[in-house]
Structure formats: structure tokens, C-alpha cells
Design an enzyme around this catalytic site. Structure first.
Site, PDB file in Angstrom:
ATOM      1  N   HIS A   1      -8.687  44.802 -55.457  1.00  0.00           N
ATOM      2  CA  HIS A   1      -8.290  45.780 -56.492  1.00  0.00           C
ATOM      3  C   HIS A   1      -7.898  45.071 -57.793  1.00  0.00           C
ATOM      4  O   HIS A   1      -7.133  45.599 -58.587  1.00  0.00           O
ATOM      5  CB  HIS A   1      -7.170  46.705 -55.994  1.00  0.00           C
TER       6      HIS A   1
ATOM      7  N   ALA B   1     -17.566  49.808 -43.242  1.00  0.00           N
ATOM      8  CA  ALA B   1     -16.791  48.692 -42.705  1.00  0.00           C
ATOM      9  C   ALA B   1     -16.137  47.865 -43.802  1.00  0.00           C
ATOM     10  O   ALA B   1     -15.531  46.837 -43.535  1.00  0.00           O
ATOM     11  CB  ALA B   1     -17.697  47.803 -41.849  1.00  0.00           C
TER      12      ALA B   1
ATOM     13  N   SER C   1     -19.514  46.564 -48.185  1.00  0.00           N
ATOM     14  CA  SER C   1     -20.393  46.927 -49.309  1.00  0.00           C
ATOM     15  C   SER C   1     -21.827  47.218 -48.919  1.00  0.00           C
ATOM     16  O   SER C   1     -22.771  46.704 -49.527  1.00  0.00           O
ATOM     17  CB  SER C   1     -20.386  45.834 -50.374  1.00  0.00           C
ATOM     18  N   SER C   2     -21.992  48.062 -47.919  1.00  0.00           N
ATOM     19  CA  SER C   2     -23.348  48.494 -47.574  1.00  0.00           C
ATOM     20  C   SER C   2     -23.975  49.218 -48.766  1.00  0.00           C
ATOM     21  O   SER C   2     -25.181  49.126 -48.989  1.00  0.00           O
ATOM     22  CB  SER C   2     -23.328  49.403 -46.349  1.00  0.00           C
TER      23      SER C   2
ATOM     24  N   ASP D   1     -18.536  44.042 -56.052  1.00  0.00           N
ATOM     25  CA  ASP D   1     -19.496  44.097 -54.946  1.00  0.00           C
ATOM     26  C   ASP D   1     -20.916  43.779 -55.403  1.00  0.00           C
ATOM     27  O   ASP D   1     -21.639  43.015 -54.763  1.00  0.00           O
ATOM     28  CB  ASP D   1     -19.473  45.479 -54.284  1.00  0.00           C
TER      29      ASP D   1
ATOM     30  N   TYR E   1      -8.434  55.466 -53.494  1.00  0.00           N
ATOM     31  CA  TYR E   1      -8.898  54.394 -54.380  1.00  0.00           C
ATOM     32  C   TYR E   1      -8.669  54.781 -55.843  1.00  0.00           C
ATOM     33  O   TYR E   1      -8.135  54.017 -56.637  1.00  0.00           O
ATOM     34  CB  TYR E   1     -10.392  54.151 -54.122  1.00  0.00           C
TER      35      TYR E   1
END
Ligand code: GLA
Length: 378
Positions: free
Chosen positions: A34, A119, A122-123, A168, A220
Site C-alpha cells: 500500500h 490469492a 496479481s492474476s 503489479d 482497499y
């Protein structure tokens, strides 16, 4: 997972050969959470779990897109309107939308991925970056990787609607084997830092708690807003401009919650730089301690951990990890641990047993190797 699987899936679906296959990795963040949208420092690496896209251009402006992880084919006409309400297809179509000034034709695409979804690895960025490098090639856009990362971020912010930072996509595009990427999110300067874990018999273990998270949801965004409010009240453009010397003044000026959110970011920036320094000096004890401090800060001050992640970190330390922390945006997802490769089995068993005893979901524990960023495969 391989290019050939993507080619086969493409041929089966569309009945002809794709013009190429491109891939991009998911990422694990070693430290710096963050901090990206606060213009701070992050230290992620690309993992050996990738998304592959087999793609071919079309003569018209239509797009047909499909994947191994969802049913059906999504059809869309490029250029007319911004894509919306298309679930996972918003990631690839979001990229096409942001790159629309280069769009000289439509395309057919088939996507496969072994980056676990939800998970914290960063898919979504892996899909975005694989598609971005593919379109950059077939549309001959000639865009540099760092600019492609900004395109990925814009797709995610503007089309998917998740107010995420630049970490990411930068990791997925710029990652290098055996290294992590130190990124200054203010200047966008990067430094590749060799991890050298292999030579010491160490691996990075991922403990996926299977607690799913989504960054387009509230937590977030609320954290991001608190950081922005804190910076504004402190009279700075971003929290990057503050250091630990400013904490007493911040504590006076800010309410308790906003103060603790800012404190996490300010201290985390210092920890990233210290962790890189420790790594370069091969001082694993310090590195491990910094990972644990980062986790505690996210648990107590930023409040984005969940019990499962706290337990995962504890279990990793119980079996002798060098250090461990949750990774990614939080509210679920995975913890990472730097650990002796010979202890992987023990870690897996320990997590399995304790999570079952506590009535948590079954963990998925696996090692990830720092891998190369997005590229053309075939
Ligand atoms: C998610 C976001 C990133 C970053 C992390 C937290 O992964 O996509 O931009 O903010 O959370 O460090």
C-alpha cells in the site's frame, strides 16, 4: 502450463492458427505494501506462474475472447464504447480500450493461466500485461514496458474500477529471473536487485489462505482515501514526502485511525529501503525481521490482515522461516515466507494440520521462483 496449450485451445475454439503467443507472470511482493499509490517504494518479483494469451488479428474491428477459466466467448466491437459489465473479460478488453488509439484491427484471443485467482498474486495484472505485450506487437504500437504498465493500471482503474497502484503491472512487465524489482513509484525508476536465495538453499514460499479478496470492493479504497486525507492534512502531495521524524506531528494533527494508516505507509517506505540494503549485504536476519515488522504494521496499523494470514505467518516462523508477511492488497490472499527449501514439506504439513484444527479453509502452500517478465513466447 505452456504456449502449446494456449495454441491448442485457440485452434479448437476459432478453427485456425493464432499468429502468436505472449505471456506474463503473476507477482509476489517481498515488501512495500500500500505504498505504491502513495508514491512510495515497493519490492516485488515476477513468479513462475504465468498467463498465456494466444492471439490473432482480424480484418474487422471485432474482438472474440475466451479463456480456460470461464465459459463461453465474449464478443465486443472495438472503439465504439467503453467495455463494462463483462466480468473477467474487462481485464483484456480494458487494455484494448486504453490502447484504442493504436487499434488498427480487432482480434481473437484465448487465455490460459496458472496464477491462482484471489490469492493476492496479481492474476489480473498477469492477464493485463500478457494482453498488453500482445497488442503492442500486433498493433505495432512500439510502447515501452514502463508505459505499458501505466496502461495496465489505467485499464484496472478506469475500466475494471479498482483504484489500485502501479506495482503489479510494473512487476509483471519488468521482472527478471532471480531478481526483484525495486520500484520508486514517484519517479517510476526501477532497480533490479538479485535475490540470491537459491545459492543459500532458500525459497519464497506462498501460503494461500484461500480467503478470497477483491480490490474493487470497499476496504482497499477506504485505505487509499485515508492516506490521501492524511497527506492533505499534513500539507504534502503524498505520504512519500513524510518520514518517521514527522510522526509526532502527524499524531497531533490526525485522528487515531488516519494516523495509524499513515504511520504504516511512512514506516513501510523505510522498511523497503532497509530490506533491499539487508539483502545486498546478505543480512538475512535483518531482512526477516523487516518482513515481520511489515506484517505487524499491516495487522495493527493498516488493519488489512485477516486471522488466517496472521496464523500463516506464525506457522511459517514456527517451522523456522527467516521471515514472513502477508503479500498484496490484503483482506485475504496469501502470506509469503523466506524459508529453507528443505522445510517446505514441514511448512505444508503444519499449515494443513493447524488450519484444519481451527476450521479454516485448506491452504495451498507452494514455492515461487523469481521469473522473467512479460514476453513473446511463440
Ligand atoms: C494490490 C494493488 C497494488 C498495491 C497492493 C498493495 O495488489 O493492485 O497496486 O496497492 O495491492 O500493496
Amino acid at each position: 502450463m505452456s504456449s502449446q496449450e494456449a495454441i491448442n485451445g485457440f485452434k479448437e475454439l476459432f478453427g485456425y492458427e493464432p499468429s502468436g503467443v505472449w505471456s506474463a507472470p503473476g507477482r509476489a511482493n517481498l515488501i512495500g505494501e500500500h505504498t505504491d499509490y502513495n508514491n512510495g517504494f515497493v519490492f516485488p518479483f515476477g513468479i513462475d506462474r504465468r498467463t498465456y494469451v494466444a492471439l490473432s488479428t482480424r480484418k474487422d474491428m471485432n474482438v472474440r475472447i475466451s479463456s480456460s477459466f470461464a465459459d463461453g466467448v465474449v464478443e465486443f466491437e472495438l472503439g465504439k464504447r467503453k467495455p463494462k459489465n463483462l466480468d473477467w473479460a474487462l481485464y483484456p478488453l480494458g487494455i484494448a480500450w486504453v490502447m484504442r488509439q493504436h487499434a488498427c484491427c480487432g482480434f481473437d484471443a484465448y487465455i490460459i493461466s496458472d496464477v491462482p485467482v484471489g490469492a493476492g498474486l496479481s492474476s489480473s495484472a498477469a492477464i493485463e500485461c500478457a494482453v498488453a505485450v500482445a497488442l503492442n506487437d500486433v498493433w505495432e504500437a512500439g510502447i515501452e514496458p514502463q508505459k505499458l504498465a501505466l496502461i495496465g493500471q489505467e485499464a484496472e482503474n478506469d475500466v475494471v474500477g479498482a483504484p489500485t497502484g502501479i506495482m503489479d503491472q510494473t512487476a509483471s512487465l519488468l521482472a527478471k529471473k532471480d531478481s526483484a524489482v525495486l520500484l520508486d513509484c514517484k519517479s517510476l525508476e526501477t532497480e533490479l536487485v538479485p535475490l540470491g536465495l537459491d545459492s543459500q538453499g532458500l525459497v519464497v514460499a506462498v501460503i494461500d489462505t484461500k480467503v478470497a479478496h477483491r480490490h474493487s470492493d470497499g476496504g482497499y479504497r477506504v485505505r487509499r482515501e485515508a492516506c490521501e486525507i492524511g497527506a492533505k492534512k499534513m500539507g504534502v502531495e503524498s505520504l512519500r514526502e513524510l518520514s518517521e521524524e514527522d510522526l509526532p506531528a502527524a499524531q497531533e494533527k490526525l485522528d487515531d485511525v488516519t494516523f495509524r494508516r499513515c504511520k504504516h505507509v511512512i514506516t513501510e517506505n523505510r522498511r523497503v529501503i532497509a530490506a533491499v540494503d539487508a539483502l545486498k549485504r546478505r543480512d538475512l536476519a535483518t531482512l526477516g525481521e523487516l518482513l515481520l515488522q511489515s506484517h505487524a504494521s499491516m495487522r495493527d496499523d493498516f488493519e488489512i490482515s485477516v486471522t488466517e494470514l496472521d496464523v500463516a505467518v506464525e506457522l511459517a516462523m514456527e517451522v523456522g522461516a527467516v521471515g514472513a508477511r502477508m503479500t498484496g492488497g490484503g483482506f485475504g490472499g496469501s502470506a509469503i515466507a523466506i524459508i529453507d527449501e528443505s522445510k517446505m514439506e514441514l511448512l505444508t504439513e503444519h499449515c494443513k494440520a493447524v488450519f484444519a484444527k481451527k476450521g479454516f479453509a485448506e491452504t495451498n502452500v507452494f514455492a515461487v521462483a523469481p521469473s522473467d517478465g512479460a514476453r513473446r513466447e511463440a
